[in-house]
Design a protein around this motif. Structure first.
Motif, mmCIF file in Angstrom:
data_model
loop_
_atom_site.group_PDB
_atom_site.id
_atom_site.type_symbol
_atom_site.label_atom_id
_atom_site.label_comp_id
_atom_site.label_asym_id
_atom_site.label_seq_id
_atom_site.Cartn_x
_atom_site.Cartn_y
_atom_site.Cartn_z
ATOM 1 N N ALA A 97 0.642 -1.353 0.059
ATOM 2 C CA ALA A 97 0.015 -0.072 -0.014
ATOM 3 C C ALA A 97 1.133 1.435 -0.063
ATOM 4 N N PRO A 98 1.921 1.593 0.809
ATOM 5 C CA PRO A 98 2.667 2.754 0.871
ATOM 6 C C PRO A 98 3.380 3.084 -0.495
ATOM 7 N N PHE A 99 3.433 2.058 -1.286
ATOM 8 C CA PHE A 99 4.327 2.148 -2.525
ATOM 9 C C PHE A 99 3.432 2.578 -3.528
ATOM 10 N N VAL A 100 2.184 2.022 -3.725
ATOM 11 C CA VAL A 100 1.457 2.176 -5.069
ATOM 12 C C VAL A 100 1.384 3.548 -5.543
ATOM 13 N N LEU A 101 0.907 4.455 -4.676
ATOM 14 C CA LEU A 101 0.674 5.770 -5.344
ATOM 15 C C LEU A 101 2.293 6.593 -5.929
ATOM 16 N N ARG A 114 4.708 7.438 11.714
ATOM 17 C CA ARG A 114 5.836 6.943 11.106
ATOM 18 C C ARG A 114 6.886 7.903 10.900
ATOM 19 N N LEU A 115 6.299 9.027 10.287
ATOM 20 C CA LEU A 115 7.412 10.118 9.920
ATOM 21 C C LEU A 115 7.494 11.180 11.056
ATOM 22 N N HIS A 136 5.816 15.113 8.105
ATOM 23 C CA HIS A 136 4.586 14.943 7.781
ATOM 24 C C HIS A 136 4.023 15.985 7.217
ATOM 25 N N VAL A 137 4.013 17.160 8.129
ATOM 26 C CA VAL A 137 3.094 18.386 7.586
ATOM 27 C C VAL A 137 3.515 18.712 6.542
ATOM 28 N N ALA A 138 5.028 18.666 6.187
ATOM 29 C CA ALA A 138 5.800 19.154 4.944
ATOM 30 C C ALA A 138 4.928 18.511 3.833
ATOM 31 N N CYS A 139 4.769 16.955 3.973
ATOM 32 C CA CYS A 139 4.198 16.474 2.977
ATOM 33 C C CYS A 139 2.748 16.718 2.417
ATOM 34 N N LEU A 177 3.179 9.267 0.687
ATOM 35 C CA LEU A 177 3.980 9.651 2.139
ATOM 36 C C LEU A 177 2.919 10.187 3.290
ATOM 37 N N TRP A 178 2.177 10.905 2.928
ATOM 38 C CA TRP A 178 1.156 11.534 3.765
ATOM 39 C C TRP A 178 0.269 10.547 4.565
#
Lengths: 255, 394
Positions: free
Chosen positions: A48-52, B119-120, B125-128, B112-113
């Motif tokens: 999931a975290p890679f798909v986008l 995790r970040l 995370h806010v920057a994302c 990433l967000w």
């Protein structure tokens, strides 16, 4: 300048197969590796975290094709009309499965979207195999045919191998019951990307004849190249943030 | 319908669906980013819950923006290869820049967000989400620049039967872009504000437990919608002066364009007056006025209707030209395209995207109804995912 943009196009296409290849492969393997709902959740959560960050490489391929090789864009996409349509529909169905499977409670809802992930991934693999075969044949024959179907099955096997390797890397001793190193994952990425790389190499002269004029390519270079470090950095960050040491299963997944 | 009508219908259906979702993406992204920043600054759980609740609405809506956008991007080559053949050397540039310099980054940072909760590092995370917002607006700039080129082909000359790019700056200073870009961005904030208003009004009306949560969100929505509405209406009227230069008589020839324009102005102007003279001055007391809440809920779809009308006016009013005074829609169609091909793809795209759009809106409505206490986005969880599996799904 046209050589530079040909390189960019080839890199994006190869990158798409090397990265999105394992997502498609895991979608294909979902009914096999994910016999229980929990295993399917783990497999989907692993990719999931890679798909986008992976699927967007193909969006970039289409963009570069339009901007830097506009005459080729129309010829190739129109020449492959039924395959491009099936590729898009498969892609949409696969993505819908990922985005929607956890949005409602209940095993039936999630199982139905898991089948959508499988069907979409199968459609993607078959469409890609047939499209690459048609491009290798110079877009002269019919887009859909028996040799193309064989290429589609080979493509599906390569994606499945890549997906299996990815799952064994991100979830060691998980649903695959095996563990693989980053090196093995790199090798399976090469397997998944090799057909596309070969077709890209064979199409290079055809593409160069259809490159945009130097003025257009110059503008693209001036505007895009400064973003390259950010694009590379963002992709690297995804792998650093969600690699196997990131305690992949510590958090509930959104997909 | 002949093949040209079918291909036009396919583009209109997918394009309209795309914008319905994109306009809310653009409208909600900065609101989620601002809320997330407030959470990072204060550490208050209220702001975290707001970020995750509105973030989840934003993300569910985003899915359909992607699905429809994929079809949009590939459709140029499928049905309109005459466009890339004649003008690809010019028109392709902003689209290529949009995919590489904007959407590539947007998609990567959105991943990433979404998956970076817990995790970040906090500020990364806010920057994302700010990078997602920034690149979404950069996308809007390049797509509008490409569309404005079709309205008014600035910066290009015809040589040997094809358009050649002579002045890239002219693509960005195009009079068809200067007023329409802020108009579209204003409309997005207007729509985002309305969704926030409508959803907050629902919870206040139902007297759910999250009174403080939705009182603040309702006020935020009214303020954002007021600003967005003012910008939309102002830059909407400002377009008429420029339009006389490159498309005089745009709304007189095609009835659909005139109807779209009229309905858009009716909705936009009415709501702008309502926001400026009623809702904004009373924003402090509004969350307590129970009688107003059903009205706020009922008004939520209006900005979406208006934005689709706006696009109909802008696009239909240019007929029969795809590139104004340069290339007709008929000449841009892929040579060899058959009614059978477009019929099958039109049924496929309209059927699949239409069904998914309905599902997506139902999921958004459900996410609103279930409220902030059952949000999957960024849900904290124990070590064993199996334990939480039933609870974490929305």
């Amino acid at each position: 300048m046209d050589i530079l943009w040909l390189g960019v196009l080839a890199l994006l296409l190869i990158g798409y197969f090397a990265l999105e290849g394992f997502d498609i492969g895991l979608g294909l393997l979902l009914p096999v590796l994910g016999r229980t709902p929990r295993d399917r959740d783990r497999i989907v959560a692993a990719m999931a975290p890679f798909v986008l960050a992976n699927e967007v490489w193909l969006v970039a391929v289409a963009g570069v094709l339009f901007g830097a090789f506009p005459a080729a864009e129309g010829e190739a996409l129109f020449g492959l009309y039924p395959l491009v349509v099936s590729l898009l529909l498969s892609w949409i169905v696969r993505d819908a499965g990922l985005w929607f499977r956890r949005r409602l409670d209940g095993p039936a809802w999630r199982a139905a979207w898991d089948w959508a992930i499988f069907a979409g991934s199968a459609g993607l693999a078959l469409s890609w195999g047939m499209a690459l075969a048609a491009m290798a044949g110079g877009l002269s024959g019919p887009a859909v045919g028996l040799p193309g179907l064989g290429a589609g099955l080979l493509m599906a096997a390569a994606f499945a191998f890549h997906g299996w390797t990815f799952a064994s890397w991100r979830l060691p001793d998980g649903p695959t019951g095996a563990r693989r190193t980053g090196g093995a994952l790199l090798a399976s990425a090469c397997v998944a990307a090799a057909p596309a790389a070969a077709v890209a190499a064979a199409s290079a002269p055809w593409l160069l004849e259809r490159a945009a004029p130097a003025g257009t390519l110059g503008v693209l270079s001036v505007i895009i190249l400064p973003f390259t470090p950010l694009m590379v950095g963002a992709q690297v960050w995804v792998w650093r943030a969600f690699g196997p040491r990131s305690a992949a299963e510590r958090m509930p997944s959104f997909f | 319908m002949d093949v040209l009508d079918l291909a036009r219908t396919q583009f209109a259906v997918t394009g309209s669906l795309h914008f319905l979702f994109v306009v809310l993406t653009l409208g909600l992204a900065p609101l989620v980013a601002i809320t997330h920043t407030r959470y990072a600054l204060t550490g208050r759980p209220l702001h975290e819950r707001r970020t995750r609740f509105w973030g989840q609405i934003y993300v569910i809506n985003y899915a359909l923006g992607i699905f429809t956008g994929l079809v949009m991007e590939f459709q140029f080559g499928l049905s309109w290869s005459g466009l890339s053949h004649y003008a690809g050397d010019v028109f392709g540039a902003p689209l290529a820049i949009e995919t590489l310099g904007a959407f590539f980054l947007e998609s990567t940072f959105l991943g990433l967000w979404i998956f970076g909760w817990h995790r970040l590092p906090k500020w990364l995370h806010v920057a994302c989400i700010w990078l997602v917002t920034l690149t979404a607006y950069a996308s809007a700039l390049w797509i509008m620049a490409a569309n404005s080129f079709l309205q008014n082909p600035a910066g290009a000359v015809e040589r040997g039967g094809r358009l050649v790019l002579t002045d890239f700056g002219a693509l960005l200073t195009n009079p068809a872009l200067a007023m329409s870009l802020p108009h579209v961005i204003g409309a997005a904030l207007w729509a985002g504000g309305f969704v926030m208003m409508g959803a907050s009004a629902y919870h206040l009306f139902r007297r759910t437990a999250d009174r403080e949560f939705f009182t603040g969100s309702l006020r935020f929505g009214v303020i954002v919608a007021s600003v967005g509405s003012l910008v939309t209406v102002g830059f909407g009227y400002a377009q008429f002066g420029m339009l006389g230069q490159y498309q005089p008589g745009k709304f007189n020839t095609e009835p659909l364009a005139g109807v779209g324009l009229g309905l858009m102005i009716l909705i936009g102007q009415t709501l702008q007056l309502l926001l400026a003279f009623v809702l904004l001055p009373t924003v402090y007391w509004l969350p307590r006025w129970r009688w107003a809440q059903p009205l706020l809920m009922a008004m939520t779809p209006l900005p979406f209707v208006a934005t689709i009308c706006g696009w109909l006016a802008r696009e239909v009013g240019r007929q029969p030209w795809l590139i104004n005074k340069k290339l007709t829609v008929a000449d841009a169609m892929s040579p060899g395209l058959t009614p059978g091909m477009v019929t099958v793809s039109l049924i496929g795209f309209a059927g699949v995207l239409g069904l998914l759009a309905v599902i997506d809106y139902l999921l958004i409505a459900r996410a609103v109804r279930r409220g902030p206490s059952s949000v999957a986005l960024g849900a904290p969880g124990p070590a064993d995912p199996a334990e939480r599996a039933p609870a974490l799904s929305l």
